[in-house]
Design a protein around this motif. Structure first.
Motif, PDB file in Angstrom:
ATOM      1  N   LYS A 217      -5.549  -6.107  -2.917  1.00  0.00           N
ATOM      2  CA  LYS A 217      -6.014  -5.472  -1.777  1.00  0.00           C
ATOM      3  C   LYS A 217      -6.494  -4.315  -1.970  1.00  0.00           C
ATOM      4  CE  LYS A 217      -5.285  -8.586   1.474  1.00  0.00           C
ATOM      5  NZ  LYS A 217      -4.545  -8.490   2.744  1.00  0.00           N
ATOM      6  N   ASP A 218      -7.899  -4.085  -1.535  1.00  0.00           N
ATOM      7  CA  ASP A 218      -8.571  -2.718  -1.564  1.00  0.00           C
ATOM      8  C   ASP A 218      -8.702  -2.375  -2.992  1.00  0.00           C
ATOM      9  OD1 ASP A 218      -9.374  -1.942   0.708  1.00  0.00           O
ATOM     10  OD2 ASP A 218      -8.193  -0.283   1.231  1.00  0.00           O
ATOM     11  N   ASP A 219      -8.353  -3.003  -3.874  1.00  0.00           N
ATOM     12  CA  ASP A 219      -8.753  -2.782  -5.350  1.00  0.00           C
ATOM     13  C   ASP A 219      -9.457  -3.883  -6.125  1.00  0.00           C
ATOM     14  OD1 ASP A 219      -8.404  -1.928  -7.831  1.00  0.00           O
ATOM     15  OD2 ASP A 219      -5.994  -1.903  -8.055  1.00  0.00           O
ATOM     16  N   ARG A 220      -9.161  -5.099  -6.276  1.00  0.00           N
ATOM     17  CA  ARG A 220      -9.913  -5.781  -7.101  1.00  0.00           C
ATOM     18  C   ARG A 220      -9.509  -7.441  -6.590  1.00  0.00           C
ATOM     19  NH1 ARG A 220      -7.516  -3.896 -12.342  1.00  0.00           N
ATOM     20  NH2 ARG A 220      -7.856  -2.015 -11.314  1.00  0.00           N
TER      21      ARG A 220
ATOM     22  N   MET B 283     -21.112   6.511 -10.083  1.00  0.00           N
ATOM     23  CA  MET B 283     -20.523   7.363 -11.332  1.00  0.00           C
ATOM     24  C   MET B 283     -19.725   6.295 -12.240  1.00  0.00           C
ATOM     25  SD  MET B 283     -19.545  10.843 -10.297  1.00  0.00           S
ATOM     26  CE  MET B 283     -19.975  11.616  -8.836  1.00  0.00           C
ATOM     27  N   GLU B 284     -19.191   5.299 -11.469  1.00  0.00           N
ATOM     28  CA  GLU B 284     -18.435   4.273 -12.212  1.00  0.00           C
ATOM     29  C   GLU B 284     -19.201   3.429 -13.252  1.00  0.00           C
ATOM     30  OE1 GLU B 284     -15.125   2.650 -11.939  1.00  0.00           O
ATOM     31  OE2 GLU B 284     -14.207   3.859 -10.482  1.00  0.00           O
TER      32      GLU B 284
ATOM     33  N   SER C 298     -11.202   5.209  -4.858  1.00  0.00           N
ATOM     34  CA  SER C 298     -10.712   3.816  -4.509  1.00  0.00           C
ATOM     35  C   SER C 298      -9.280   3.394  -4.477  1.00  0.00           C
ATOM     36  CB  SER C 298     -11.441   2.802  -5.566  1.00  0.00           C
ATOM     37  OG  SER C 298     -12.854   3.348  -5.824  1.00  0.00           O
TER      38      SER C 298
ATOM     39  N   LEU D 189     -15.624  14.173  -6.245  1.00  0.00           N
ATOM     40  CA  LEU D 189     -16.914  13.754  -6.890  1.00  0.00           C
ATOM     41  C   LEU D 189     -17.130  14.392  -8.199  1.00  0.00           C
ATOM     42  CD1 LEU D 189     -19.101  12.717  -4.134  1.00  0.00           C
ATOM     43  CD2 LEU D 189     -18.006  11.203  -5.525  1.00  0.00           C
TER      44      LEU D 189
ATOM     45  N   PRO E 281     -12.701   6.933 -13.990  1.00  0.00           N
ATOM     46  CA  PRO E 281     -13.474   7.481 -12.621  1.00  0.00           C
ATOM     47  C   PRO E 281     -12.372   7.133 -11.517  1.00  0.00           C
ATOM     48  CG  PRO E 281     -14.823   5.590 -13.641  1.00  0.00           C
ATOM     49  CD  PRO E 281     -13.528   5.982 -14.541  1.00  0.00           C
TER      50      PRO E 281
ATOM     51  N   VAL F  67     -17.844  10.795 -16.304  1.00  0.00           N
ATOM     52  CA  VAL F  67     -19.055  10.503 -16.566  1.00  0.00           C
ATOM     53  C   VAL F  67     -19.491  11.392 -17.895  1.00  0.00           C
ATOM     54  CG1 VAL F  67     -21.535  10.301 -15.939  1.00  0.00           C
ATOM     55  CG2 VAL F  67     -19.632   9.753 -14.397  1.00  0.00           C
TER      56      VAL F  67
ATOM     57  N   PRO G  60      -5.904   2.116  -3.305  1.00  0.00           N
ATOM     58  CA  PRO G  60      -5.685   1.122  -2.044  1.00  0.00           C
ATOM     59  C   PRO G  60      -4.339   1.672  -1.390  1.00  0.00           C
ATOM     60  CG  PRO G  60      -5.041   0.165  -4.315  1.00  0.00           C
ATOM     61  CD  PRO G  60      -5.593   1.644  -4.544  1.00  0.00           C
TER      62      PRO G  60
ATOM     63  N   THR H 223     -10.278   7.354  -0.576  1.00  0.00           N
ATOM     64  CA  THR H 223     -11.763   6.690  -0.580  1.00  0.00           C
ATOM     65  C   THR H 223     -12.650   6.934  -1.648  1.00  0.00           C
ATOM     66  OG1 THR H 223     -11.782   6.922   1.875  1.00  0.00           O
ATOM     67  CG2 THR H 223     -13.541   6.532   0.837  1.00  0.00           C
ATOM     68  N   ILE H 224     -12.371   8.356  -2.082  1.00  0.00           N
ATOM     69  CA  ILE H 224     -13.240   8.516  -3.294  1.00  0.00           C
ATOM     70  C   ILE H 224     -12.737   8.066  -4.670  1.00  0.00           C
ATOM     71  CG2 ILE H 224     -14.045  10.685  -4.812  1.00  0.00           C
ATOM     72  CD1 ILE H 224     -14.985  11.876  -2.299  1.00  0.00           C
TER      73      ILE H 224
ATOM     74  N   SER I  14     -21.242   7.237  -3.959  1.00  0.00           N
ATOM     75  CA  SER I  14     -21.707   8.169  -5.083  1.00  0.00           C
ATOM     76  C   SER I  14     -20.699   7.917  -6.435  1.00  0.00           C
ATOM     77  CB  SER I  14     -21.291   9.642  -4.668  1.00  0.00           C
ATOM     78  OG  SER I  14     -22.336   9.935  -3.522  1.00  0.00           O
ATOM     79  N   ALA I  15     -19.178   7.704  -5.657  1.00  0.00           N
ATOM     80  CA  ALA I  15     -18.448   7.498  -6.955  1.00  0.00           C
ATOM     81  C   ALA I  15     -18.486   6.028  -7.580  1.00  0.00           C
ATOM     82  CB  ALA I  15     -17.048   7.252  -6.292  1.00  0.00           C
TER      83      ALA I  15
ATOM     84  N   ARG J 138       0.658  -1.282  -0.008  1.00  0.00           N
ATOM     85  CA  ARG J 138      -0.157  -0.110  -0.043  1.00  0.00           C
ATOM     86  C   ARG J 138       0.995   1.229  -0.130  1.00  0.00           C
ATOM     87  NH1 ARG J 138      -5.377  -1.171   2.073  1.00  0.00           N
ATOM     88  NH2 ARG J 138      -5.857  -3.371   2.187  1.00  0.00           N
TER      89      ARG J 138
ATOM     90  N   LYS K 109      -6.057   4.869   4.020  1.00  0.00           N
ATOM     91  CA  LYS K 109      -7.378   4.248   4.242  1.00  0.00           C
ATOM     92  C   LYS K 109      -7.211   2.995   5.030  1.00  0.00           C
ATOM     93  CE  LYS K 109     -10.164   2.445   0.839  1.00  0.00           C
ATOM     94  NZ  LYS K 109      -9.906   2.322  -0.685  1.00  0.00           N
TER      95      LYS K 109
ATOM     96  N   ARG L 210     -14.389  -5.349  -7.753  1.00  0.00           N
ATOM     97  CA  ARG L 210     -13.564  -4.096  -7.479  1.00  0.00           C
ATOM     98  C   ARG L 210     -14.370  -3.553  -6.106  1.00  0.00           C
ATOM     99  NH1 ARG L 210     -13.288  -0.073 -11.889  1.00  0.00           N
ATOM    100  NH2 ARG L 210     -12.720   1.309  -9.943  1.00  0.00           N
ATOM    101  N   SER L 211     -13.381  -3.081  -5.343  1.00  0.00           N
ATOM    102  CA  SER L 211     -13.953  -2.404  -4.107  1.00  0.00           C
ATOM    103  C   SER L 211     -13.732  -0.878  -4.426  1.00  0.00           C
ATOM    104  CB  SER L 211     -13.229  -2.743  -2.851  1.00  0.00           C
ATOM    105  OG  SER L 211     -12.021  -1.929  -2.817  1.00  0.00           O
ATOM    106  N   ILE L 212     -15.150  -0.119  -3.904  1.00  0.00           N
ATOM    107  CA  ILE L 212     -15.272   1.327  -4.440  1.00  0.00           C
ATOM    108  C   ILE L 212     -15.969   2.056  -3.358  1.00  0.00           C
ATOM    109  CG2 ILE L 212     -15.936   2.939  -6.229  1.00  0.00           C
ATOM    110  CD1 ILE L 212     -16.044   0.855  -8.112  1.00  0.00           C
ATOM    111  N   PRO L 213     -15.315   2.271  -2.372  1.00  0.00           N
ATOM    112  CA  PRO L 213     -15.885   2.301  -1.033  1.00  0.00           C
ATOM    113  C   PRO L 213     -16.874   3.728  -0.858  1.00  0.00           C
ATOM    114  CG  PRO L 213     -13.695   3.105  -1.057  1.00  0.00           C
ATOM    115  CD  PRO L 213     -13.713   2.600  -2.235  1.00  0.00           C
ATOM    116  N   ASP L 214     -16.767   4.723  -1.814  1.00  0.00           N
ATOM    117  CA  ASP L 214     -17.778   5.890  -1.867  1.00  0.00           C
ATOM    118  C   ASP L 214     -19.172   5.610  -2.646  1.00  0.00           C
ATOM    119  OD1 ASP L 214     -18.136   8.870  -1.060  1.00  0.00           O
ATOM    120  OD2 ASP L 214     -18.528   8.544  -3.048  1.00  0.00           O
TER     121      ASP L 214
ATOM    122  N   ILE M 150     -14.912  13.503 -10.970  1.00  0.00           N
ATOM    123  CA  ILE M 150     -15.189  12.178 -11.600  1.00  0.00           C
ATOM    124  C   ILE M 150     -16.385  12.464 -12.551  1.00  0.00           C
ATOM    125  CG2 ILE M 150     -16.071   9.775 -11.224  1.00  0.00           C
ATOM    126  CD1 ILE M 150     -14.740   9.815  -8.575  1.00  0.00           C
TER     127      ILE M 150
END
Lengths: 334, 523
Positions: free
Chosen positions: B211-214, B246-247, A282, A149, A164, A157, A284, A279-280, B242-243, A94, A288, B236-240, A152
């Motif tokens: 980790k934390d990705d896919r 959008m993905e 993603s 956001l 994104p 979009v 890794p 976080t936004i 709203s994001a 990480r 986080k 895939r891990s996308i925590p937010d 993105i």
């Protein structure tokens, strides 16, 4: 200089010991229990007991501490009590991700921030000065998650020109070696992967760099303004030097010390993981991971990562201190 | 005559349409990669050592259990065990395994392997009882080794379980994802690191975990139940959230879970997307702690039930993706007692009850709410504020209190909270899985200790006759309704957003669907 560096490195020891003790006590004294967090709503008294036992949490605190220190001395940060993954493995994977992002965020902030600050200073009170400083004020006060956001939404979009989030598209193959994807793709000679990971860096690096950019621009401006008022600048002009030489050679070099300090501090902070950006997008990263560890009361994770951050922060500061002597010949560590 | 012609033409047209669409019907469902966007990464891919939904979402694809849930329901159907029988006393279960199941490393899934797995889980001195806390085992089977006294190999493909006492939901328990059968050779080989090298016999093989990705899975060509349609699945891990949405809009993922309620409308309006609703297997509730006055008074607790407008909460915070709860059990559980009528929303009646209980002017108390959204409650703070408003309307003053999640759980299990919002997500679709952990006197977090209920629940745990069990649970729900130890608020559903091309995804109430039969149109 070597002497000084060695001294500083030795001075790391008490810092590490202090951080180790402080963080161990902190994580164990705050309320909350990893066993209960892991079991969530499912916790029953028996299952909590069984899980605590397997996590080694039923031993007295001093036993746990001595076990931890003993492992630490042997270079073992322990395993996450939740996932069972060795903490050092997570850091190895990480930190490069965080480093890559922080580096690009910082590059963006420095490449844009310093010139903006210089121009704002040399054109003091001009429209450019006013607008850029207003922009900088926006930059420092911008909520990062909102900015992320929006970026993105606009670039991925609506315009569909940038990906994104994440570090690499799903169709692109890349075998992680250093886990700095740009470097890995160069090593493997994959331009597709290089281009793809670079595209993935643009949005998060820009968002991450926004606040440091604003801070650096403001700092550069004020530092330059101060230097430009000095007598030797007037002398330089009197000698008939061009503005370019006066500003970039005479003034900037002298104004750089506080700027470098700020850059170093900001970089140290970004390396500590920008949780919101990660976080936004993603991403890794390590920030986080630490946050998840704190929420889950995953003691080895919190202890290991905070210790690692402390060391990184001290090293970045050391590099900043050493760079002073390169910029300012009056500073001599010998 | 003309009418007849018209009919003939119509018939020909219908036939032609059918003929044209046959290639469409028969089109190759095989191939393609599905990208699933989810809120977090898996933690542990050794199912027995996992406790979180995101880990199970992956282990489900990689492992088989002895029995499984029929898609979309909580009905138990064969999996690795093709049939089973149980002795009259309910203490001996014999499972006949299928003979064509193989682990991804080529080893056969036989009686020996099943025994090896159960022994690893239940015996703390087993050399492979490591790599985690095996949390699900004691939770479901009441400790190590718990109710499973012995596991015996009868022949290559027959395995016998001997229990200390009958456990009515035993079969259902074996369908819980945590009890996926792992390859003994792989566990022995990887030891403590097995959790990141999972080897099961499921429809998909594990390929890679960033980790934390896919997490990348590929089709198991030799799966006993037929090769999956998809070639690959990437989670895939996308925590937010709203994001994540959008993905989906940007086309980077094919489907996602944990959709924000405010995005539901926009998904329904989007021609390229569709929405799937998972039947509810959860409950969110407001509990009142009997150790604090006046919550030991049933009139006060009933007054709370009358004071809260559940439908309004749903309209405001769940966008129709939930239903009002009158009982702890969700309607999808087979022993749901629909004859019971909920305490209707009636502030006047609440005030009367308060006055009868000696609190005509109301009182003041602490209301704990969760700091984090949970699947059964997306916006705990707003819901807590709304509850505060409802209660103020009948003269009761609620002070809102919260802590971070870990501390919150700690306070609840220490029974420190006067009243609190929390919920429960069922594992196996059995009523015992809701009522016993939430309301039995040995478990309740709000000091509700009903001897009568305890007797019924314990009797139901060992009753093997389904009809008689149902009667017992009907009775239990009546007791709970009368005592009103908490106000059941809602049963929520988890909406999933998918691209139109994702076909045959059937959400299961127990979140145990695999990607086995999912296929992609226009790959």
């Amino acid at each position: 200089m070597l002497n000084y560096t060695l001294k500083r490195i030795i001075a790391l020891l008490p810092i590490i010991i202090g951080v180790t003790i402080a963080i161990f006590l902190l994580v164990h004294l705050v309320p909350g229990d990893p066993a209960k967090t892991m079991l969530g709503e499912r916790a029953t008294p028996e299952s909590i007991k069984a899980v605590r036992e397997s996590m080694g949490l039923n031993d007295p605190l001093y036993v746990q501490f001595s076990r931890y220190v003993n492992k630490l001395i042997h270079g073992d940060l322990g395993r996450s009590v939740i996932s069972n993954e060795p903490v050092i493995n997570e850091i190895k994977v990480r930190f490069p991700a965080t480093f890559e992002l922080a580096l690009f965020g910082m590059l963006f902030a420095v490449i844009v921030g310093i010139p903006v600050g210089i121009i704002a200073a040399t054109h003091h009170n001009s429209w450019f000065d006013n607008i850029s400083m207003m922009g900088a004020l926006f930059g420092v006060s911008m909520p990062i998650f909102w900015l992320g956001l929006m970026f993105i939404w606009i670039f991925a979009v609506i315009l569909k020109i940038l990906p994104p989030s994440s570090r690499l598209s799903v169709g692109i193959a890349l075998h992680p070696i250093t886990n700095i994807y740009l470097l890995d793709s160069i090593i493997q000679g994959s331009w597709a992967a290089f281009w793809d990971s670079l595209k993935h860096l643009i949005l998060p690096a820009t968002v991450m760099g926004t606040i440091p950019l604003a801070i650096i621009a403001r700092m550069t401006r004020s530092s330059m303004l101060e230097v430009l008022k000095k007598d030797y600048i007037r002398t330089a002009y009197a000698k008939g030097l061009t503005e370019r030489v006066v500003v970039y050679k005479h003034a900037l070099r002298n104004a750089l010390i506080p700027i470098i300090t700020v850059v170093g501090l900001q970089f140290g902070l970004l390396l500590g993981g920008a949780v919101l950006t990660e976080t936004i997008f993603s991403w890794p990263g390590l920030g986080k991971y630490l946050l998840t560890g704190i929420y889950a009361r995953d003691f080895p994770v919190v202890q290991g990562v905070v210790l690692f951050f402390a060391i990184v922060f001290v090293i970045v500061n050391l590099i900043v201190d050493l760079s002073y002597s390169l910029i300012d010949p009056q500073i001599n560590y010998n | 005559m003309r009418n007849c012609n018209f009919k003939a033409i119509l018939l020909i047209m219908v036939l032609m349409t059918v003929l044209i669409s046959i290639p469409g019907l028969a089109q190759d469902k095989y191939g393609g990669t599905l990208v699933f966007g989810r809120g977090g990464d898996s933690v542990n891919l050794d199912p027995i050592n996992a406790t979180d939904g995101e880990s199970f979402k992956v282990t489900l694809q990689v492992y088989d259990t002895l029995v499984q849930h029929k898609p979309g329901t909580t009905e138990v159907i064969p999996a690795l065990a093709r049939k089973w029988d149980v002795s009259d006393d309910g203490k001996t279960w014999t499972f006949y395994l299928r003979e064509d199941a193989y682990f991804h490393d080529g080893n056969p899934v036989n009686a020996e392997a099943v025994k090896w797995n159960f022994d690893r889980w239940r015996l703390e001195d087993n050399p492979y009882h490591k790599g985690g806390s095996f949390a699900y085992y004691p939770y479901i089977f009441q400790g190590f080794p718990g109710v499973i006294k012995e596991v015996n190999v009868v022949d290559d493909y027959t395995v016998k379980f001997i229990l200390n006492e009958p456990q009515a939901p035993f079969l259902r328990n074996l369908a819980i994802v945590a009890f996926g059968i792992a390859s003994p050779e792989a566990v022995e080989k990887w030891g403590e690191d097995y959790f990141k090298h999972p080897v099961g016999s499921g429809p998909f093989k594990f390929v890679e975990w960033r980790k934390d990705d896919r997490i990348i899975l590929e089709a198991n060509e030799d799966y006993w139940n037929g090769r999956p349609y998809l070639d690959k699945v990437i989670l895939r891990s996308i925590p937010d959230s709203s994001a994540r949405y959008m993905e989906l809009q940007a086309g980077a993922i094919d489907m996602m879970n944990q959709v924000n309620p405010e995005n539901v409308k926009s998904i329904q309006d989007n021609e390229e997307l569709k929405l799937l609703i998972r039947p509810s297997m959860n409950v969110a509730y407001l509990a009142m702690n009997f150790a604090f006055e006046p919550f030991d008074n049933v009139k006060i607790r009933r007054a709370f039930s009358h004071a809260i407008n559940k439908q309004e909460l749903i309209d405001a915070f769940y966008v129709d993706l939930a239903e009002p709860a009158k009982l702890p059990l969700p309607p999808s559980v087979w022993a749901y007692n629909d004859k019971i009528k909920d305490y209707e929303y009636n502030p006047e009646k609440a005030k009367e009850l308060l006055a009868e209980a000696g609190y005509p002017d109301g009182f003041e108390f602490d209301l704990y709410y969760m700091p984090v959204p949970r699947p059964y409650m997306p916006k705990p703070k707003l819901i807590a504020q709304t509850l505060q408003y409802y209660l103020s309307q009948v003269g009761i003053k609620a002070n809102l209190v919260t802590y971070d999640w870990s501390t919150y759980l700690d306070k609840l299990s220490n029974k420190e909270a006067e009243t609190f919002i929390i919920g429960w997500i069922g594992d196996n679709g059995d009523p015992d899985n809701f009522l016993f952990p939430l309301l039995d006197k040995t478990n309740s977090e709000n000091n509700y200790k009903s001897e009568e209920l305890h007797k019924v629940l314990v009797a139901a745990q060992t009753e093997l006759n389904t009809e008689k069990r149902k009667e017992l649970y009907y009775k239990a729900q009546e007791i709970i309704h009368e005592d009103a130890p908490f106000v059941p608020l809602v049963h929520s559903t988890d909406p999933l957003a998918l691209k139109n091309k994702v076909m045959n995804y059937i959400p299961n109430p127990t979140i145990t669907e695999t990607f086995h039969k999912v296929w992609l149109q226009n790959k």
